[in-house]
Design an enzyme around this catalytic site. Structure first.
Site, mmCIF file in Angstrom:
data_model
loop_
_atom_site.group_PDB
_atom_site.id
_atom_site.type_symbol
_atom_site.label_atom_id
_atom_site.label_comp_id
_atom_site.label_asym_id
_atom_site.label_seq_id
_atom_site.Cartn_x
_atom_site.Cartn_y
_atom_site.Cartn_z
ATOM 1 C CB SER A 6 13.110 -5.270 31.043
ATOM 2 O OG SER A 6 14.401 -5.059 31.970
ATOM 3 C CG HIS A 31 11.767 -9.263 32.221
ATOM 4 N ND1 HIS A 31 11.489 -10.564 31.993
ATOM 5 C CD2 HIS A 31 13.199 -8.702 32.137
ATOM 6 C CE1 HIS A 31 12.822 -11.017 31.803
ATOM 7 N NE2 HIS A 31 13.924 -10.033 31.920
ATOM 8 C CG ASP A 33 16.252 -8.149 33.620
ATOM 9 O OD1 ASP A 33 16.248 -9.160 33.227
ATOM 10 O OD2 ASP A 33 15.949 -7.087 33.076
ATOM 11 C CG MET A 35 21.444 -8.749 36.365
ATOM 12 S SD MET A 35 22.161 -7.300 35.219
ATOM 13 C CE MET A 35 20.875 -7.342 34.013
ATOM 14 C CG HIS A 64 16.169 -12.997 33.154
ATOM 15 N ND1 HIS A 64 16.501 -12.170 32.052
ATOM 16 C CD2 HIS A 64 16.839 -13.942 33.003
ATOM 17 C CE1 HIS A 64 17.573 -12.711 31.661
ATOM 18 N NE2 HIS A 64 17.842 -13.827 32.075
ATOM 19 C CG MET A 66 20.763 -12.583 33.991
ATOM 20 S SD MET A 66 20.354 -11.295 33.144
ATOM 21 C CE MET A 66 18.810 -10.553 33.907
ATOM 22 C CG MET A 135 19.557 -14.479 27.419
ATOM 23 S SD MET A 135 18.324 -13.069 28.046
ATOM 24 C CE MET A 135 19.268 -11.623 27.687
ATOM 25 N N GLY A 143 19.359 -1.818 26.718
ATOM 26 C CA GLY A 143 19.540 -0.982 25.679
ATOM 27 C C GLY A 143 20.731 -1.312 24.777
ATOM 28 C CG ASP A 173 15.310 -10.396 28.423
ATOM 29 O OD1 ASP A 173 15.406 -9.261 28.045
ATOM 30 O OD2 ASP A 173 15.660 -10.860 29.299
ATOM 31 N N GLY A 175 16.966 -6.050 23.291
ATOM 32 C CA GLY A 175 16.863 -5.243 21.953
ATOM 33 C C GLY A 175 15.567 -5.367 21.131
HETATM 34 C C1 DX5 Z 1 19.297 -7.999 30.074
HETATM 35 C C2 DX5 Z 1 18.164 -8.086 30.535
HETATM 36 C C3 DX5 Z 1 16.943 -7.547 29.718
HETATM 37 C C4 DX5 Z 1 17.063 -5.927 29.355
HETATM 38 C C5 DX5 Z 1 16.296 -5.883 28.321
HETATM 39 O O1 DX5 Z 1 20.331 -8.886 30.762
HETATM 40 O O2 DX5 Z 1 17.850 -9.399 30.596
HETATM 41 O O3 DX5 Z 1 15.822 -7.950 30.423
HETATM 42 O O4 DX5 Z 1 16.648 -5.275 30.525
HETATM 43 O O5 DX5 Z 1 16.457 -4.460 27.864
HETATM 44 P P1 DX5 Z 1 16.346 -3.868 26.652
HETATM 45 O O6 DX5 Z 1 14.891 -4.071 25.971
HETATM 46 O O7 DX5 Z 1 16.472 -2.498 26.684
HETATM 47 O O8 DX5 Z 1 17.421 -4.691 25.707
HETATM 48 ZN ZN ZN Z 2 15.697 -9.896 31.136
#
Ligand code: DX5
Ligand code: ZN
Length: 213
Positions: A6, A31, A33, A35, A64, A66, A135, A143, A173, A175
């Site tokens: 990501s 990936h 993200d 938002m 992805h 959001m 998720m 993080g 996706d 952690g």
């Molecule tokens: C959170 C994102 C993830 C995130 C993953 O909303 O969808 O893609 O960036 O990051 P880590 O692997 O650090 O949890």
């Molecule tokens: Zn994501």
């Protein structure tokens, strides 16, 4: 196991080098993200930056969403020809219609489930999608700590997928790292997203390889 780093955890001041490093490091997907500051309490990147990422990346994009207005964003990102566009089932009144729209652009549609959303809620959509993203954190930030109940959820989803559409992939996706990758593999997960784990490692290549089990 396919690995999709990501870029949310990348150094955006050096995005060009960061994208090249994960692609040269052997990642399977990139990936992205997206938002909107409404569906989640964070704001990231739009088509101008993602277009630049698409030009640099030698690997397919996994977008992805959001966001609140999925259709608007699908239309915005479709011209960039990502491999996948995934949207949250919690935010869509007409998911079946949107799936067909994404496919009409030649893009693989994927559904995303928040940590509380049961896999049974998408049973009647499984035959229409190419991937389901579970998720394993609350969406919005990189993080965060992995939520372990996703393992059982992946197993339940795998059973439904075997009945309805065995070609559909499961992506997880949030952690993800070396401490949970084996459990995810055992549960039937096909693709993992990893932000913090990859981008805090001295070698992106080693981090990616360690998840490709
Ligand atoms: C959170 C994102 C993830 C995130 C993953 O909303 O969808 O893609 O960036 O990051 P880590 O692997 O650090 O949890
Ligand atoms: Zn994501």
């Amino acid at each position: 196991m396919q690995v999709a780093p990501s870029i949310l955890s990348a150094d955006f001041g050096r995005l060009n080098e960061e994208i090249k490093a994960i692609c040269d490091g052997g990642c399977d997907l990139v990936h992205v993200d997206v938002m909107d500051g409404h569906f989640v309490p964070n704001l990231t990147i739009g088509p101008v930056v993602v277009n630049a990422v698409a030009k640099i990346s030698t690997k397919p994009l996994d977008i992805h969403l959001m966001v609140e207005n999925n259709t608007f964003f699908v239309e915005l990102f479709a011209p960039l020809k990502p491999k996948y566009i995934s949207f949250h089932i919690e935010e869509e009144k007409h998911p079946h219609r949107l799936i067909q729209k994404i496919r009409s652009y030649g893009i693989s549609p994927a559904l995303v489930l928040n940590p509380h959303t049961p896999p049974q809620s998408i049973e009647y959509l499984l035959e229409d999608v190419d991937m389901v993203l579970l998720m394993s954190v609350n969406p919005g930030f990189g993080g965060q700590k992995f939520i372990p109940s996703v393992i059982e959820k992946a197993k339940i989803l795998k059973k439904l997928i075997n009945e309805k559409n065995p070609n559909c992939l499961i992506e997880v996706d949030g952690g993800v790292g070396s401490s949970n990758i084996h459990l995810l593999k055992e549960a039937g997960v096909d693709v993992v997203v990893a932000g913090n784990y990859v981008f805090t490692n001295d070698s992106y290549k080693d981090a990616i390889k360690s998840l490709q089990i």
